[in-house]
Design an enzyme around this catalytic site. Structure first.
Site, PDB file in Angstrom:
ATOM      1  N   HIS A  86       0.815  -1.216   0.000  1.00 18.36           N
ATOM      2  CA  HIS A  86       0.000   0.000   0.000  1.00 18.36           C
ATOM      3  C   HIS A  86       0.849   1.268   0.000  1.00 18.36           C
ATOM      4  O   HIS A  86       0.338   2.345  -0.305  1.00 18.36           O
ATOM      5  CB  HIS A  86      -1.016  -0.008   1.140  1.00 18.36           C
ATOM      6  CG  HIS A  86      -0.489   0.342   2.494  1.00 18.36           C
ATOM      7  ND1 HIS A  86      -0.352  -0.584   3.506  1.00 18.36           N
ATOM      8  CD2 HIS A  86      -0.106   1.527   3.030  1.00 18.36           C
ATOM      9  CE1 HIS A  86       0.097   0.013   4.593  1.00 18.36           C
ATOM     10  NE2 HIS A  86       0.255   1.297   4.334  1.00 18.36           N
ATOM     11  N   ASP A 117       0.091  -7.539   1.647  1.00 21.58           N
ATOM     12  CA  ASP A 117       0.555  -6.155   1.760  1.00 21.58           C
ATOM     13  C   ASP A 117       2.079  -6.058   1.775  1.00 21.58           C
ATOM     14  O   ASP A 117       2.671  -5.288   2.542  1.00 21.58           O
ATOM     15  CB  ASP A 117      -0.030  -5.470   3.000  1.00 21.58           C
ATOM     16  CG  ASP A 117       0.046  -3.944   2.898  1.00 21.58           C
ATOM     17  OD1 ASP A 117       0.209  -3.432   1.775  1.00 21.58           O
ATOM     18  OD2 ASP A 117      -0.039  -3.268   3.943  1.00 21.58           O
ATOM     19  N   SER A 201       4.505   3.150   7.569  1.00 21.32           N
ATOM     20  CA  SER A 201       4.202   1.910   6.851  1.00 21.32           C
ATOM     21  C   SER A 201       5.391   1.462   6.014  1.00 21.32           C
ATOM     22  O   SER A 201       5.994   2.245   5.290  1.00 21.32           O
ATOM     23  CB  SER A 201       2.993   2.111   5.946  1.00 21.32           C
ATOM     24  OG  SER A 201       1.820   2.255   6.695  1.00 21.32           O
TER      25      SER A 201
END
Length: 353
Positions: A86, A117, A201
């Protein structure tokens, strides 16, 4: 109530549910020091060891006219970088800055596993980069002291340390992407109490021995996190490093599957959401894109591609992940009256993921 998930800035993921699973972590064969559960973590000392092997990732999201930011972990001196899918999803341009050398590189995506992910990107013309020490996530225990490091808030510069503790193992969350309408079930996650921020992230979750034991992927905060700290007691989630490295090895080896996409992303030029009666309903059509040229309009529902059912936005995304630019696709489409027709569309290269 939906809880916000930390994603690359400008890319919205939402947790719709989170609950523990019963299965234990697998050991993929990585050797390392024993669990650091009894070891006091010196945040400054650990960060000094790990920071040089971290990169800040900045992307341009051409179709949205926006930008995003995230973090990556250096796997090889020539610039193989582990990050979240992402973080790079929707990117039309990727720039990466090495904390260890200060150099900025253009990067391209080698491949990704949307459902887990995980993505691997490759820096262009990189050499001599410091690499991360990879630990063994099967040794992680509740109560272990950890440190999250990353491009907090997308502000760039040195990684911001987020010390905390492991609060649970084998957690599951459902993360949805507001831009594509798709969602994925992430399982086996390490849950921590730490101030993980948007932009973290793809960054490393490390133990007291400065070994990477997870890849930060989400944080539940109770509100949409948009570059703000989650506050004391924020809950973060990380993909265990054994799981992430196993996927990265498959990507680097070029081993495509129903889950792993290798190379450039196929694009037909639509954004979709779940159709009320099933299928993927077209919300918008990109001007002069393949779908528009084939006669597809907003409101239509795509029910299959090459005979493979696309019963939801997520299913459409998963089917498209098995294709590449240049592929000739047959779309089965329903209109408001329920009448079906088939359209021939040639996929072009599009934004990542």
């Amino acid at each position: 109530m939906a809880l916000a998930v930390v994603a690359g800035l400008g890319i919205g993921h939402l947790i719709s549910a989170n609950s523990p699973t019963a299965s234990g972590n697998q050991n993929f064969g990585f050797s390392g020091q024993p669990s650091a559960s009894a070891t006091v973590l010196d945040a400054g000392a650990v960060a000094a060891k790990v920071n040089p092997a971290i990169v800040n990732i900045n992307t341009e999201l051409g179709l949205q006219g926006a930008a995003a930011a995230g973090t990556g972990i250096v796997l090889t001196p020539d610039g193989e970088i582990l990050t979240n899918n992402h973080v790079v999803a929707g990117a039309t341009s990727i720039k990466v800055t090495s904390i260890g050398t200060g150099d900025t590189f253009t990067a391209h995506v080698v491949g990704y596993d949307r459902g887990e992910d995980i993505a691997v990107i490759q820096l262009e013309d990189a050499s001599g980069l410091p690499t991360a020490a990879i630990g063994d996530s099967s040794t992680v225990k509740v109560g272990d002291q950890i440190l999250g490091l990353g491009n907090a808030g997308g502000r760039g510069g040195d990684p911001v340390p987020a010390p905390g503790t492991v609060t649970a193992l084998d957690r599951s969350i459902t993360a949805s992407d507001e831009s594509s309408g798709s969602s994925e079930q992430l399982t086996g996650l390490i849950q921590v109490q730490a101030n993980i921020e948007s932009g973290d992230s793809g960054g490393p979750l490390v133990n007291a021995n400065a070994q990477v034991i997870g890849v930060d992927t989400a944080a539940s905060t109770g509100y949409q996190l948009n570059g703000r700290r989650s506050g004391a007691g924020g809950q973060g989630f990380a993909i265990p490093i054994n799981q992430a490295i196993d996927i990265a090895h498959q990507i680097v080896a070029g081993t495509a599957s129903d889950k792993i996409h290798i190379g450039k992303t196929a694009f037909i030029g639509v954004s979709v959401s779940d159709g009320q009666g099933g299928g993927a309903q077209v919300r918008d059509v990109v001007a002069r894109g393949p779908a528009e040229r084939a006669g597809l309009t907003a409101g239509a529902v795509i029910t299959a591609i090459d005979g493979k059912a696309t019963g939801s936005a997520t299913a459409l995304t998963n089917v498209m992940d098995t294709h590449h630019p240049g592929d000739q696709l047959t779309l089965t489409v329903s209109d408001a009256s329920g009448a079906q027709r088939q359209l021939q569309v040639k996929a072009i290269e599009g934004p990542v993921g």
